[in-house]
Design a protein around this motif. Sequence first.
Motif, PDB file in Angstrom:
ATOM      1  N   VAL A 174       0.854  -1.183   0.000  1.00 51.24           N
ATOM      2  CA  VAL A 174       0.000   0.000   0.000  1.00 51.24           C
ATOM      3  C   VAL A 174       0.892   1.236   0.000  1.00 51.24           C
ATOM      4  O   VAL A 174       1.756   1.376   0.869  1.00 51.24           O
ATOM      5  N   LEU A 175       0.702   2.096  -0.979  1.00 55.12           N
ATOM      6  CA  LEU A 175       1.503   3.320  -1.041  1.00 55.12           C
ATOM      7  C   LEU A 175       0.690   4.501  -0.556  1.00 55.12           C
ATOM      8  O   LEU A 175      -0.434   4.734  -1.022  1.00 55.12           O
ATOM      9  N   ILE A 176       1.247   5.219   0.400  1.00 59.64           N
ATOM     10  CA  ILE A 176       0.601   6.438   0.891  1.00 59.64           C
ATOM     11  C   ILE A 176       1.565   7.611   0.715  1.00 59.64           C
ATOM     12  O   ILE A 176       2.774   7.416   0.562  1.00 59.64           O
ATOM     13  N   GLY A 177       1.029   8.805   0.759  1.00 55.42           N
ATOM     14  CA  GLY A 177       1.879   9.989   0.671  1.00 55.42           C
ATOM     15  C   GLY A 177       1.128  11.136   0.037  1.00 55.42           C
ATOM     16  O   GLY A 177       0.013  10.967  -0.462  1.00 55.42           O
ATOM     17  N   PHE A 178       1.765  12.278   0.071  1.00 58.09           N
ATOM     18  CA  PHE A 178       1.131  13.501  -0.408  1.00 58.09           C
ATOM     19  C   PHE A 178       0.907  13.460  -1.922  1.00 58.09           C
ATOM     20  O   PHE A 178       1.542  12.691  -2.630  1.00 58.09           O
ATOM     21  N   MET A 179       0.018  14.310  -2.387  1.00 61.62           N
ATOM     22  CA  MET A 179      -0.177  14.487  -3.827  1.00 61.62           C
ATOM     23  C   MET A 179       1.174  14.781  -4.477  1.00 61.62           C
ATOM     24  O   MET A 179       1.955  15.572  -3.947  1.00 61.62           O
TER      25      MET A 179
ATOM     26  N   SER B  30       8.513  19.654   0.147  1.00 60.51           N
ATOM     27  CA  SER B  30       7.539  20.551  -0.478  1.00 60.51           C
ATOM     28  C   SER B  30       8.047  21.033  -1.836  1.00 60.51           C
ATOM     29  O   SER B  30       7.272  21.184  -2.779  1.00 60.51           O
ATOM     30  N   ASP B  31       9.362  21.250  -1.971  1.00 63.89           N
ATOM     31  CA  ASP B  31       9.895  21.682  -3.278  1.00 63.89           C
ATOM     32  C   ASP B  31       9.647  20.629  -4.353  1.00 63.89           C
ATOM     33  O   ASP B  31       9.247  20.947  -5.473  1.00 63.89           O
ATOM     34  N   THR B  32       9.894  19.372  -4.010  1.00 59.30           N
ATOM     35  CA  THR B  32       9.656  18.287  -4.975  1.00 59.30           C
ATOM     36  C   THR B  32       8.183  18.248  -5.348  1.00 59.30           C
ATOM     37  O   THR B  32       7.828  18.159  -6.527  1.00 59.30           O
ATOM     38  N   ILE B  33       7.336  18.328  -4.336  1.00 57.52           N
ATOM     39  CA  ILE B  33       5.895  18.250  -4.599  1.00 57.52           C
ATOM     40  C   ILE B  33       5.453  19.406  -5.492  1.00 57.52           C
ATOM     41  O   ILE B  33       4.756  19.206  -6.485  1.00 57.52           O
ATOM     42  N   ILE B  34       5.917  20.598  -5.170  1.00 60.35           N
ATOM     43  CA  ILE B  34       5.521  21.771  -5.959  1.00 60.35           C
ATOM     44  C   ILE B  34       5.971  21.618  -7.409  1.00 60.35           C
ATOM     45  O   ILE B  34       5.220  21.878  -8.338  1.00 60.35           O
ATOM     46  N   SER B  35       7.198  21.117  -7.609  1.00 57.22           N
ATOM     47  CA  SER B  35       7.643  20.974  -8.998  1.00 57.22           C
ATOM     48  C   SER B  35       6.824  19.894  -9.720  1.00 57.22           C
ATOM     49  O   SER B  35       6.586  19.985 -10.914  1.00 57.22           O
TER      50      SER B  35
ATOM     51  N   LEU C 116      -5.531  21.745  -4.579  1.00 54.35           N
ATOM     52  CA  LEU C 116      -4.375  22.565  -4.948  1.00 54.35           C
ATOM     53  C   LEU C 116      -4.648  23.573  -6.050  1.00 54.35           C
ATOM     54  O   LEU C 116      -3.726  24.202  -6.545  1.00 54.35           O
ATOM     55  N   VAL C 117      -5.884  23.721  -6.444  1.00 53.53           N
ATOM     56  CA  VAL C 117      -6.141  24.689  -7.514  1.00 53.53           C
ATOM     57  C   VAL C 117      -6.187  26.111  -6.953  1.00 53.53           C
ATOM     58  O   VAL C 117      -6.431  26.320  -5.767  1.00 53.53           O
ATOM     59  N   GLY C 118      -5.928  27.071  -7.827  1.00 52.05           N
ATOM     60  CA  GLY C 118      -6.023  28.472  -7.417  1.00 52.05           C
ATOM     61  C   GLY C 118      -4.675  29.087  -7.134  1.00 52.05           C
ATOM     62  O   GLY C 118      -3.643  28.624  -7.614  1.00 52.05           O
ATOM     63  N   GLU C 119      -4.693  30.139  -6.320  1.00 58.10           N
ATOM     64  CA  GLU C 119      -3.503  30.942  -6.058  1.00 58.10           C
ATOM     65  C   GLU C 119      -2.561  30.266  -5.062  1.00 58.10           C
ATOM     66  O   GLU C 119      -2.977  29.465  -4.250  1.00 58.10           O
ATOM     67  N   ASP C 120      -1.331  30.669  -5.130  1.00 57.75           N
ATOM     68  CA  ASP C 120      -0.310  30.326  -4.147  1.00 57.75           C
ATOM     69  C   ASP C 120      -0.255  28.845  -3.760  1.00 57.75           C
ATOM     70  O   ASP C 120      -0.521  28.448  -2.626  1.00 57.75           O
ATOM     71  N   ILE C 121       0.160  28.068  -4.732  1.00 54.32           N
ATOM     72  CA  ILE C 121       0.291  26.627  -4.533  1.00 54.32           C
ATOM     73  C   ILE C 121       1.293  26.313  -3.413  1.00 54.32           C
ATOM     74  O   ILE C 121       1.073  25.427  -2.602  1.00 54.32           O
TER      75      ILE C 121
ATOM     76  N   ALA D 288       2.066  27.925  -0.680  1.00 56.87           N
ATOM     77  CA  ALA D 288       1.479  28.073   0.656  1.00 56.87           C
ATOM     78  C   ALA D 288       0.527  26.914   0.948  1.00 56.87           C
ATOM     79  O   ALA D 288       0.517  26.376   2.056  1.00 56.87           O
ATOM     80  N   LYS D 289      -0.241  26.537  -0.063  1.00 56.54           N
ATOM     81  CA  LYS D 289      -1.193  25.437   0.143  1.00 56.54           C
ATOM     82  C   LYS D 289      -0.471  24.127   0.429  1.00 56.54           C
ATOM     83  O   LYS D 289      -0.830  23.389   1.346  1.00 56.54           O
ATOM     84  N   VAL D 290       0.558  23.843  -0.380  1.00 59.06           N
ATOM     85  CA  VAL D 290       1.300  22.591  -0.195  1.00 59.06           C
ATOM     86  C   VAL D 290       1.957  22.578   1.183  1.00 59.06           C
ATOM     87  O   VAL D 290       1.869  21.592   1.926  1.00 59.06           O
ATOM     88  N   GLU D 291       2.619  23.688   1.534  1.00 58.34           N
ATOM     89  CA  GLU D 291       3.347  23.694   2.810  1.00 58.34           C
ATOM     90  C   GLU D 291       2.409  23.516   3.998  1.00 58.34           C
ATOM     91  O   GLU D 291       2.711  22.781   4.934  1.00 58.34           O
ATOM     92  N   LYS D 292       1.266  24.163   3.939  1.00 60.61           N
ATOM     93  CA  LYS D 292       0.321  24.074   5.052  1.00 60.61           C
ATOM     94  C   LYS D 292      -0.230  22.649   5.184  1.00 60.61           C
ATOM     95  O   LYS D 292      -0.218  22.049   6.262  1.00 60.61           O
ATOM     96  N   LEU D 293      -0.681  22.121   4.047  1.00 64.38           N
ATOM     97  CA  LEU D 293      -1.303  20.788   4.081  1.00 64.38           C
ATOM     98  C   LEU D 293      -0.270  19.703   4.408  1.00 64.38           C
ATOM     99  O   LEU D 293      -0.525  18.809   5.214  1.00 64.38           O
ATOM    100  N   LEU D 294       0.908  19.833   3.811  1.00 65.71           N
ATOM    101  CA  LEU D 294       1.963  18.847   4.077  1.00 65.71           C
ATOM    102  C   LEU D 294       2.356  18.891   5.555  1.00 65.71           C
ATOM    103  O   LEU D 294       2.512  17.860   6.202  1.00 65.71           O
ATOM    104  N   GLY D 295       2.479  20.115   6.079  1.00 60.33           N
ATOM    105  CA  GLY D 295       2.823  20.270   7.493  1.00 60.33           C
ATOM    106  C   GLY D 295       1.809  19.596   8.395  1.00 60.33           C
ATOM    107  O   GLY D 295       2.156  18.991   9.409  1.00 60.33           O
TER     108      GLY D 295
END
Length: 171
Positions: free
Chosen positions: A8-13, A108-113, A124-129, A131-138
């Motif tokens: 089973v693989l889990i992890g962030f988008m 977060s850098d890998t995810i954002i790229s 993750l749609v919309g402005e400032d990806i 900030a969204k990634v960092e908050k949710l990942l955190g």
Amino acid sequence: MMAADNIVLIGFMGSGKSRVGSYLSERLKYSFKDTDKLIEAQEGTTIQEIFHRHGEEYFRDLEMGLLISLKDTLRETVLSTGGGMPIRDENVKLLAMMGQVIYLQASSDTIISRVSGDTIRPLLVGEDIRAKVEKLLGSREAIYERAASIIINTDNKSVEEIASEILAIIA
Ligand code: S3P
């Protein structure tokens, strides 16, 4: 209870669950299943549309229902899960019963790229990806760590390298 013979693989988008899972299943001669794809097939619509029409909690209920329906029948399968699957404790327990749970960790850098320009992930749609990634990942990192029995960092690694690391550990 012993976990069944699945991975089973889990992890962030954007952590590579689907690509790694599909490749890994070929290497192991296992089936490959992806919870997002199964939910889309079952509902006859897209994840975006489910979020749009019914909201996130409804989608989380579908995820949990799917795990319950899969739990006793899954064999020799690599199961890739939606990034929010382990948010519910109930799901964490179900995943652990289904197989070896592996957290594909990414910065977060890998995810954002990997997700930049993405239009299919409603969270993750919309402005400032960033900030969204960092908050949710955190808010999720500790959840992923707790839910997994194996953690694999995927930063700057190819699908083949990640799969080889997993195979070396589970062999
Ligand atoms: C989500 C991740 C997505 C999908 C949905 C919600 C999340 O799956 O289930 O958009 O909450 O992290 P991927 O991790 O496959 O992108």
